[in-house]
Design a protein around this motif. Structure first.
Motif, short mmCIF file in Angstrom:
data_model
loop_
_atom_site.label_atom_id
_atom_site.label_comp_id
_atom_site.label_asym_id
_atom_site.label_seq_id
_atom_site.Cartn_x
_atom_site.Cartn_y
_atom_site.Cartn_z
N LYS A 1 1.37 -1.11 -1.14
CA LYS A 1 1.14 -2.84 -0.82
C LYS A 1 -0.49 -2.80 -1.30
CE LYS A 1 4.60 -2.97 2.80
NZ LYS A 1 4.88 -2.78 4.28
N ILE A 2 -0.81 -3.98 -1.73
CA ILE A 2 -1.96 -4.09 -2.20
C ILE A 2 -2.45 -5.03 -1.22
CG2 ILE A 2 -3.58 -4.97 -3.97
CD1 ILE A 2 -1.97 -2.51 -4.79
N ALA A 3 -3.87 -4.57 -0.37
CA ALA A 3 -4.51 -5.52 0.50
C ALA A 3 -5.24 -6.74 -0.01
CB ALA A 3 -5.44 -4.56 1.32
N GLU A 4 -6.00 -6.23 -1.21
CA GLU A 4 -6.67 -7.14 -1.77
C GLU A 4 -7.20 -7.02 -3.31
OE1 GLU A 4 -10.43 -8.35 0.18
OE2 GLU A 4 -9.61 -7.81 2.22
N ARG A 5 -7.51 -8.23 -3.99
CA ARG A 5 -7.62 -7.88 -5.37
C ARG A 5 -9.20 -8.28 -5.38
NH1 ARG A 5 -2.41 -8.57 -4.77
NH2 ARG A 5 -0.98 -7.99 -6.41
N TYR A 6 -9.77 -7.46 -6.23
CA TYR A 6 -11.25 -7.87 -6.46
C TYR A 6 -11.61 -7.87 -8.03
CZ TYR A 6 -11.96 -6.34 -1.66
OH TYR A 6 -12.24 -6.36 -0.48
N LYS A 7 -12.43 -8.74 -8.53
CA LYS A 7 -12.92 -8.56 -9.74
C LYS A 7 -13.89 -7.55 -10.05
CE LYS A 7 -12.89 -13.67 -10.09
NZ LYS A 7 -13.75 -14.92 -10.32
N LEU A 8 -14.14 -6.99 -11.12
CA LEU A 8 -14.83 -5.76 -11.67
C LEU A 8 -16.19 -6.15 -11.22
CD1 LEU A 8 -13.65 -5.01 -15.05
CD2 LEU A 8 -13.35 -3.59 -12.87
N SER A 9 -16.76 -7.42 -11.13
CA SER A 9 -17.89 -7.75 -10.62
C SER A 9 -18.36 -7.56 -9.09
CB SER A 9 -18.51 -9.05 -11.02
OG SER A 9 -17.51 -10.11 -10.12
N GLN A 10 -17.22 -7.34 -8.30
CA GLN A 10 -17.13 -7.12 -7.12
C GLN A 10 -17.11 -5.66 -6.40
OE1 GLN A 10 -13.96 -10.24 -6.48
NE2 GLN A 10 -15.07 -11.02 -4.90
N GLY B 1 -16.55 -0.98 -0.66
CA GLY B 1 -16.79 -1.04 0.88
C GLY B 1 -15.62 -1.16 1.68
N ARG B 2 -14.71 -1.85 1.02
CA ARG B 2 -13.52 -2.09 1.86
C ARG B 2 -12.56 -0.86 1.75
NH1 ARG B 2 -9.48 -5.91 4.17
NH2 ARG B 2 -7.53 -4.81 3.88
N VAL B 3 -12.61 0.15 0.82
CA VAL B 3 -12.02 1.29 1.08
C VAL B 3 -12.58 2.19 1.91
CG1 VAL B 3 -11.32 3.33 -0.39
CG2 VAL B 3 -10.90 1.02 -1.32
N ALA B 4 -14.16 2.33 1.92
CA ALA B 4 -14.79 3.13 2.58
C ALA B 4 -14.53 2.86 4.16
CB ALA B 4 -16.20 3.25 2.29
N SER B 5 -14.34 1.66 4.37
CA SER B 5 -14.28 1.22 5.86
C SER B 5 -13.12 1.89 6.69
CB SER B 5 -13.99 -0.21 5.94
OG SER B 5 -12.64 -0.71 5.60
N GLY B 6 -12.38 2.70 5.79
CA GLY B 6 -11.41 3.56 6.32
C GLY B 6 -10.15 2.77 6.97
N GLY C 1 -7.71 1.99 5.18
CA GLY C 1 -6.51 2.72 4.41
C GLY C 1 -6.01 1.66 3.57
N ASP C 2 -6.42 0.62 3.54
CA ASP C 2 -5.57 -0.33 2.42
C ASP C 2 -6.12 -0.24 1.12
OD1 ASP C 2 -4.49 -1.83 4.68
OD2 ASP C 2 -6.41 -3.06 4.79
N LYS C 3 -5.04 -0.54 0.22
CA LYS C 3 -5.47 -0.31 -1.31
C LYS C 3 -5.88 -1.64 -1.91
CE LYS C 3 -2.88 3.67 -1.18
NZ LYS C 3 -3.85 4.43 -0.52
N VAL C 4 -6.99 -1.47 -2.82
CA VAL C 4 -7.33 -2.47 -3.49
C VAL C 4 -7.32 -2.27 -5.02
CG1 VAL C 4 -9.05 -3.03 -1.73
CG2 VAL C 4 -9.76 -1.51 -3.76
N VAL C 5 -7.09 -3.53 -5.64
CA VAL C 5 -7.07 -3.53 -7.25
C VAL C 5 -8.08 -4.31 -7.68
CG1 VAL C 5 -5.32 -4.28 -8.84
CG2 VAL C 5 -4.37 -3.40 -6.83
N PHE C 6 -8.68 -3.60 -9.02
CA PHE C 6 -9.53 -4.64 -9.59
C PHE C 6 -8.78 -5.33 -10.83
CE2 PHE C 6 -12.03 -0.83 -8.42
CZ PHE C 6 -13.20 -1.54 -7.70
#
Length: 180
Positions: free
Chosen positions: A150-159, A165-170, A172-177
């Motif tokens: 499950k993808i929690a959030e999508r980010y542009k490469l500029s973000q 920061g989202r991942v490091a917050s612990g 456990g959510d997955k993010v995608v560029f």
């Protein structure tokens, strides 16, 4: 099959792929939790703090034979315990050394039990190798045997800072560029 670090992303993926291919998994996790075991697809689990118990758990799960394969995502600190839990002819794949780089190896034990040890550095995989792996996994996704995370959030490469920061917050959510 033994999967160390089974509660992490790589361990969870390994369990899911193994389960989809019909393997039985003994999970090695930081804290064994019965609810986690039933949700993960593993047949049994043992806590990393109780490594002495792994041999017994694996032997019970394999009718005394031992595991055919052990995935070592920890390193030297569990290398010997995983080797001991293997069946004759078993293989250990080491893909991390975060938990220690060295382990004294008894060569007599290695060759008498016909063990194989493989080092796996996925950073050396090129696009063609990765495409081949994804191609092999495609039918498992198409059949529903594997499900993408499950993808929690999508980010542009500029973000990139916000994403890490989202991942490091612990959380456990997955993010995608995404491009753009």
């Amino acid at each position: 099959m033994i999967v160390s670090g089974a509660a992490g992303s790589v361990g969870q993926a390994a369990i899911e792929i193994a389960h989809a291919k019909g393997a039985h998994v003994v999970a090695l996790i930081k804290d064994a939790d019965a609810r986690w075991v039933s949700e993960s697809g593993a047949v049994r689990a043992t806590a990393q703090s109780d490594l002495g118990n792994l041999y017994r758990v694996v032997r019970e799960a394999t009718n005394g034979k031992g595991a055919d394969l052990a995935l070592n995502g920890v390193g030297g600190s569990i290398f010997g315990t995983l080797l001991e839990a293997l069946a004759v002819g078993g293989r250990q794949v080491v893909y991390s050394a975060a938990g220690g780089r060295e382990f004294p190896l008894d060569l007599l034990n290695l060759y008498r039990n016909q063990f194989a040890v493989f080092g796996l550095d996925t950073q050396k995989f090129d696009a063609t190798t990765c495409a081949g792996i994804l191609s092999d996994l495609g039918p498992l996704f198409e059949s529903g045997a594997l499900k993408p995370p499950k993808i929690a959030e999508r980010y542009k490469l500029s973000q990139v800072r916000e994403a890490y920061g989202r991942v490091a917050s612990g959380q456990g959510d997955k993010v995608v560029f995404v491009p753009g």
